[in-house]
Design a protein around this motif. Structure first.
Motif, short mmCIF file in Angstrom:
data_model
loop_
_atom_site.label_atom_id
_atom_site.label_comp_id
_atom_site.label_asym_id
_atom_site.label_seq_id
_atom_site.Cartn_x
_atom_site.Cartn_y
_atom_site.Cartn_z
N SER A 1 47.76 33.41 46.53
CA SER A 1 49.22 33.54 46.45
C SER A 1 49.71 33.79 45.04
CB SER A 1 49.88 32.26 47.01
OG SER A 1 49.49 32.03 48.33
N ALA A 2 48.77 34.02 44.12
CA ALA A 2 49.15 34.25 42.73
C ALA A 2 48.14 35.18 42.09
CB ALA A 2 49.22 32.92 41.97
N SER A 3 48.51 35.70 40.94
CA SER A 3 47.58 36.47 40.13
C SER A 3 47.68 35.97 38.70
CB SER A 3 47.87 37.97 40.21
OG SER A 3 49.17 38.24 39.76
N ILE A 4 46.73 36.38 37.86
CA ILE A 4 46.74 35.90 36.48
C ILE A 4 47.35 36.95 35.56
CG2 ILE A 4 44.83 34.32 36.78
CD1 ILE A 4 42.97 36.40 35.62
N GLY A 5 47.85 36.48 34.43
CA GLY A 5 48.48 37.36 33.46
C GLY A 5 48.76 36.63 32.17
N ALA A 6 49.91 36.89 31.59
CA ALA A 6 50.27 36.26 30.31
C ALA A 6 51.79 36.16 30.24
CB ALA A 6 49.74 37.09 29.14
N PRO A 7 52.30 35.13 29.53
CA PRO A 7 53.75 35.01 29.37
C PRO A 7 54.28 36.10 28.44
CG PRO A 7 52.63 33.35 28.05
CD PRO A 7 51.57 34.03 28.88
N ALA A 8 55.58 36.22 28.38
CA ALA A 8 56.22 37.26 27.57
C ALA A 8 55.85 37.12 26.09
CB ALA A 8 57.73 37.19 27.74
N ASP A 9 55.65 38.25 25.44
CA ASP A 9 55.44 38.30 23.98
C ASP A 9 55.91 39.66 23.50
OD1 ASP A 9 53.47 40.19 24.60
OD2 ASP A 9 51.82 38.78 24.40
N PRO A 10 55.92 39.92 22.18
CA PRO A 10 56.41 41.23 21.69
C PRO A 10 55.65 42.41 22.26
CG PRO A 10 56.23 39.66 19.88
CD PRO A 10 55.57 39.02 21.07
N PHE A 11 54.35 42.22 22.57
CA PHE A 11 53.55 43.30 23.13
C PHE A 11 54.00 43.65 24.54
CE2 PHE A 11 49.60 44.89 25.16
CZ PHE A 11 49.35 45.96 24.32
N ALA A 12 54.42 42.63 25.29
CA ALA A 12 54.88 42.81 26.68
C ALA A 12 56.06 41.87 26.92
CB ALA A 12 53.74 42.53 27.65
N PRO A 13 57.27 42.31 26.59
CA PRO A 13 58.45 41.43 26.67
C PRO A 13 58.71 40.87 28.07
CG PRO A 13 58.94 43.41 25.41
CD PRO A 13 57.61 43.63 26.03
N GLN A 14 58.25 41.56 29.11
CA GLN A 14 58.46 41.08 30.46
C GLN A 14 57.29 40.23 30.96
OE1 GLN A 14 61.43 41.62 31.79
NE2 GLN A 14 61.87 42.72 29.89
N GLY A 15 56.33 39.95 30.08
CA GLY A 15 55.14 39.25 30.51
C GLY A 15 54.13 40.21 31.11
N GLN A 16 52.96 39.72 31.42
CA GLN A 16 51.90 40.56 31.97
C GLN A 16 51.39 39.97 33.28
OE1 GLN A 16 48.81 41.86 29.08
NE2 GLN A 16 50.04 40.82 27.53
N ASN A 17 51.13 40.86 34.23
CA ASN A 17 50.52 40.49 35.49
C ASN A 17 49.32 41.40 35.68
OD1 ASN A 17 49.76 40.20 38.22
ND2 ASN A 17 51.84 39.67 38.83
N TRP A 18 48.12 40.84 35.64
CA TRP A 18 46.90 41.64 35.66
C TRP A 18 46.40 41.93 37.06
CZ3 TRP A 18 44.72 37.68 31.67
CH2 TRP A 18 45.38 37.85 30.46
N GLY A 19 47.04 41.39 38.07
CA GLY A 19 46.66 41.69 39.44
C GLY A 19 45.30 41.16 39.85
N LEU A 20 44.85 40.07 39.22
CA LEU A 20 43.56 39.46 39.53
C LEU A 20 43.77 38.07 40.10
CD1 LEU A 20 41.77 40.41 36.18
CD2 LEU A 20 41.69 41.68 38.34
N SER A 21 43.01 37.70 41.10
CA SER A 21 43.18 36.40 41.73
C SER A 21 42.62 35.29 40.84
CB SER A 21 42.45 36.36 43.08
OG SER A 21 43.03 37.28 43.98
N PRO A 22 43.37 34.20 40.64
CA PRO A 22 42.86 33.10 39.81
C PRO A 22 41.96 32.16 40.59
CG PRO A 22 45.12 32.65 40.50
CD PRO A 22 44.78 34.01 41.05
N LEU A 23 40.95 31.65 39.91
CA LEU A 23 40.13 30.59 40.48
C LEU A 23 40.94 29.30 40.51
CD1 LEU A 23 36.75 31.34 38.69
CD2 LEU A 23 37.08 31.27 41.17
N LYS A 24 40.69 28.46 41.52
CA LYS A 24 41.39 27.19 41.64
C LYS A 24 40.57 26.08 40.96
CE LYS A 24 41.94 27.40 46.18
NZ LYS A 24 42.43 27.15 47.57
N PRO A 25 41.17 25.41 39.98
CA PRO A 25 40.41 24.38 39.24
C PRO A 25 39.80 23.32 40.15
CG PRO A 25 42.51 24.82 38.16
CD PRO A 25 42.54 25.55 39.47
N ARG A 26 40.56 22.84 41.12
CA ARG A 26 40.05 21.78 41.99
C ARG A 26 38.92 22.28 42.89
NH1 ARG A 26 40.73 16.59 40.51
NH2 ARG A 26 42.57 16.55 39.17
N SER A 27 38.98 23.54 43.27
CA SER A 27 37.90 24.10 44.09
C SER A 27 36.62 24.23 43.28
CB SER A 27 38.32 25.46 44.65
OG SER A 27 39.37 25.32 45.58
#
Length: 731
Positions: A441-467
């Motif tokens: 239900s989520a993907s990984i990316g990065a919060p907003a910064d000067p390089f990408a003011p709208q933040g980044q969404n890399w379209g990759l599924s994150p691993l679940k820490p508890r799993s």
């Protein structure tokens, strides 16, 4: 309070330090949205948080672990081996801990609670539970008859003996406390990863090392798919890699740094990014060198027919890779190779079939599940025979292994440096095969910064820490092992993912995202252990927003940092090579920044304006002015180092600048140094422009000249010799 506690237990961060040093509080609705992504049962049918589930989940994560005498997985270190045990207050009977090592040795230790150290407590109702630490230094072997020799570094009461040792590895443990028995895995790890100084030595990872001069290895970084030659099938392959190895080794180079070799989605040949793979545990068969497959001799006449030759030549002409066409062509050739492999009765083929059977057995169920999905997703005109896809993985592994062997035989200290992508395509095999390990239900990316003011969404599924924990990290371990094969070092893309990752909910109603924290201590311990087992150095790509604690962990764990020349700056310009991080890989450029020729000519800025990544002409003008300042700062650095003459600056040609630039950078005090092959030949085209997808054909650009021309180029040879001289000089 209950919700906040669950957010903490699930690792959803509350704040972070941004790119400008500001402390940013993550909005409550964004944190809750990420939690909703993690936990399907958190919300009831009315869309409200289920209070009963909330309470049960908190109990499961916070209280229940205290009731388990021995946890399912824990790590400890060779120099200070200990385990954590949990007992109710007042328990006074003798405990017995048994550990069966990987080598088959059984150890035992009996102890009273009063002899252990109490390090914490927790109340569940009226019952108090105590957290004990038990040293493993007094472990004793149960029976010498059952012992097997283990020559790894070890601990135990007979640690000086060549047998009965508890060494590095994953050991099965059992705690007997009265009528209760608890089982788990105790992982014994070294404090540091395998290092350059450990190559070709038998140094104990946890003993003091003799001080000695460190080598200054160097090499080329390449995008394997971009290599071109007259004999290839539309894409760079492992045969071309062998040629590059020979070229660089002849000039004293130590390694070839590769893009990720991960398998891509066979059902979507347009999805070509090596950093958005279908499965990180498997190799992209398109890199197979067809003429290097032993069965090629039997089908050579078919593959050199007029039909194949005309298609191969046609697809080899273009400057851009045509993935659908080359995939179709190479798989047609693969079918002929597999038919020869499966039908031949020759003695040589029978030997290879045994090697194939051994490979299939070794890879086990994971490979079977991969090929089942691969065959199901393949085009209708491709075989459905599972062994066909097993054969392709067998050959790909065989050829990567041969490339590493060639590199070592040619004198390279490291050989190949492989690259591990931070995640996997949600539609790919890795995620489909292991859905419980990923948040869908989520993907990984990065919060907003000067390089990408709208933040980044890399379209990759994150691993679940508890799993990860629930699985005793077996899945993570399998990924690391697959990518540490047949190489001297592994670069881990976005190494901050060992500590935290920015999750972006797919449903906008769940907010803008938040950091999710991972079991960093266990992950670093696993990484160090697997590094030693594979004798593979680790490079952590730590560009961008790096928490201070992560920088410290990389240093203490012996993991090399990753620097880019463009980003090594201070207030007055570019940093002197003598000020670069020592324990690092210094790269002149990489796939996310412009090539040197494009940077100097500013063609990259004009292209970004054309693609509307720069919004308007005024912004372009500002960027050009900024670049002009950076160019002057670069010239100032090169002059200060004596790499160019002040009197020649005004008439300086780019070729002369490139020589000076590369020579100066190669002086870096960094432990490792690499330059892109595309920069050696002055290529101006980027293989990737971050922030684009359909707007620019990323990961499809081929080098403008062939490998044969590169190998014969006096200029390339000159630049390689300049790098050799700079790296061999005293730092």
């Amino acid at each position: 309070m209950g919700l906040e506690k669950l957010l903490y237990l699930q690792g959803v961060g509350a704040e972070f330090i941004n790119f400008s040093g500001q402390n940013i509080r993550i909005p409550a609705q964004d944190r809750e949205g990420v939690l909703r992504c993690m936990l399907d049962k958190l919300v009831d049918t009315r869309g409200e948080i289920d209070a009963g589930y909330l309470e049960r989940r908190i109990h499961e994560l916070d209280a229940k672990p205290w009731t388990l005498g021995l946890h399912g997985f824990q790590h400890t270190y060779l120099d200070e081996p200990e385990v954590s045990l949990y007992l109710p207050y007042g328990y006074q009977d003798e405990l017995t801990l048994r550990i069966l090592s990987e080598s088959g040795c059984l150890f035992s230790l009996s102890v009273l609670p009063s002899d252990m150290q109490i390090v914490g407590d927790y109340h569940i109702g009226k019952t108090q539970y105590l957290h004990y630490r038990l040293s493993l230094l007094k472990l004793t072997p149960v029976s010498s008859e059952d012992a097997k020799v283990n020559t790894e570094p070890c601990v135990g009461s007979q640690a000086d003996s060549p047998e009965m040792r508890l060494g590095l590895g994953y050991h099965c443990a059992e705690l007997i406390a009265g009528i209760h028995r608890y089982s788990g895995i105790v992982m014994m790890a070294p404090r540091q990863a395998f290092r350059l100084s450990d190559i070709d030595s038998d140094i104990n990872p946890d003993k003091d090392k003799v001080s000695k001069a460190q080598p200054r290895p160097w090499g080329l970084s390449i995008q394997l798919y971009s290599l071109r030659s007259d004999c290839q099938w539309g894409i760079g392959d492992f045969g071309n890699l062998t040629e590059i190895i020979e070229l660089v080794a002849a000039h004293g180079g130590d390694f070839i740094q590769l893009n990720p070799l991960h398998a891509l989605d066979i059902a979507e040949p347009e999805q070509v990014s090596p950093y958005s793979p279908s499965d990180r545990r498997r190799i992209n068969p398109l890199y197979i060198h067809i003429q290097g497959v032993p069965e090629y001799a039997q089908v050579k006449s078919k593959l050199q027919s007029d039909e194949f030759e005309s298609l191969r030549r046609a697809i080899n002409i273009d400057n851009w890779l045509d993935y659908p066409q080359l995939t179709q062509l190479k798989y047609r050739a693969f079918i002929h190779l597999y038919q020869s492999f499966s039908q031949s009765k020759s003695k040589k083929t029978l030997v290879r079939r045994q090697a194939f059977d051994d490979f299939v057995h070794r890879e086990g169920q994971a490979l079977t599940q991969f090929v089942e999905l691969e065959s199901a997703r393949a085009a209708d005109d491709l075989p459905k025979n599972l062994n066909f896809y097993r054969f392709l993985q067998f050959v790909a592994e065989e050829q990567v292994c041969a490339c590493q062997a060639s590199a070592k035989q040619a004198g390279m200290s490291l050989g190949l440096i492989r690259d591990l992508a931070v995640g996997a395509n949600p539609e790919g095999i890795e995620v489909r095969q292991n859905p419980s390990q990923f948040c869908l239900s989520a993907s990984i990316g990065a919060p907003a910064d000067p390089f990408a003011p709208q933040g980044q969404n890399w379209g990759l599924s994150p691993l679940k820490p508890r799993s990860m924990k629930k699985d005793n990290f077996q899945y993570v371990i399998s990924i690391l092992r697959a990518n540490m094969r047949h190489c001297g070092a592994l670069r881990i893309d976005h190494v901050m993912s060992l500590l935290r990752m920015w999750w972006c909910p797919l449903d906008e109603n769940n907010g803008q995202g938040a950091y999710v924290y991972y079991p960093v201590d266990s992950l670093f311990a696993i990484l160090c252990l697997e590094s030693w087992r594979a004798r593979c150095c680790i490079i952590g790509e730590d560009l961008g927003l790096v928490p201070p604690e992560m920088d410290q962990r990389l240093r203490t764990s012996g993991i090399y940092s990753n620097q880019l020349f463009y980003f090594c700056k201070h207030s007055n310009g570019f940093m002197s090579p003598s000020k670069h991080k020592q324990d690092s890989l210094m790269m002149l450029a990489n796939h996310d920044v412009p090539n040197l020729a494009a940077w100097w000519s500013t063609s990259d800025l004009h292209l970004r304006r054309q693609l509307e990544l720069i919004d308007n002409d005024d912004a372009l003008g500002d960027a050009l002015n900024g670049r002009e300042l950076e160019k002057q700062q670069l010239l100032s650095l090169l002059m200060s180092l004596g790499c160019i003459d002040k009197t020649a600056v005004d008439s300086l040609e780019f070729e002369a600048l490139l020589e000076a630039w590369i020579s100066a950078s190669a002086m870096s005090r960094s432990a490792l140094f690499s330059v892109q092959l595309s920069d050696l030949i002055g290529d101006i085209h980027s293989v990737n422009i971050p922030g684009t997808w359909h707007e620019y054909p990323n990961w499809q650009r081929r080098l403008p000249i062939s490998l044969s021309a590169i190998k014969e180029s006096p200029r390339v040879k000159l630049l390689l010799e300049q790098i050799r001289a700079a790296r061999n000089s005293e730092g």
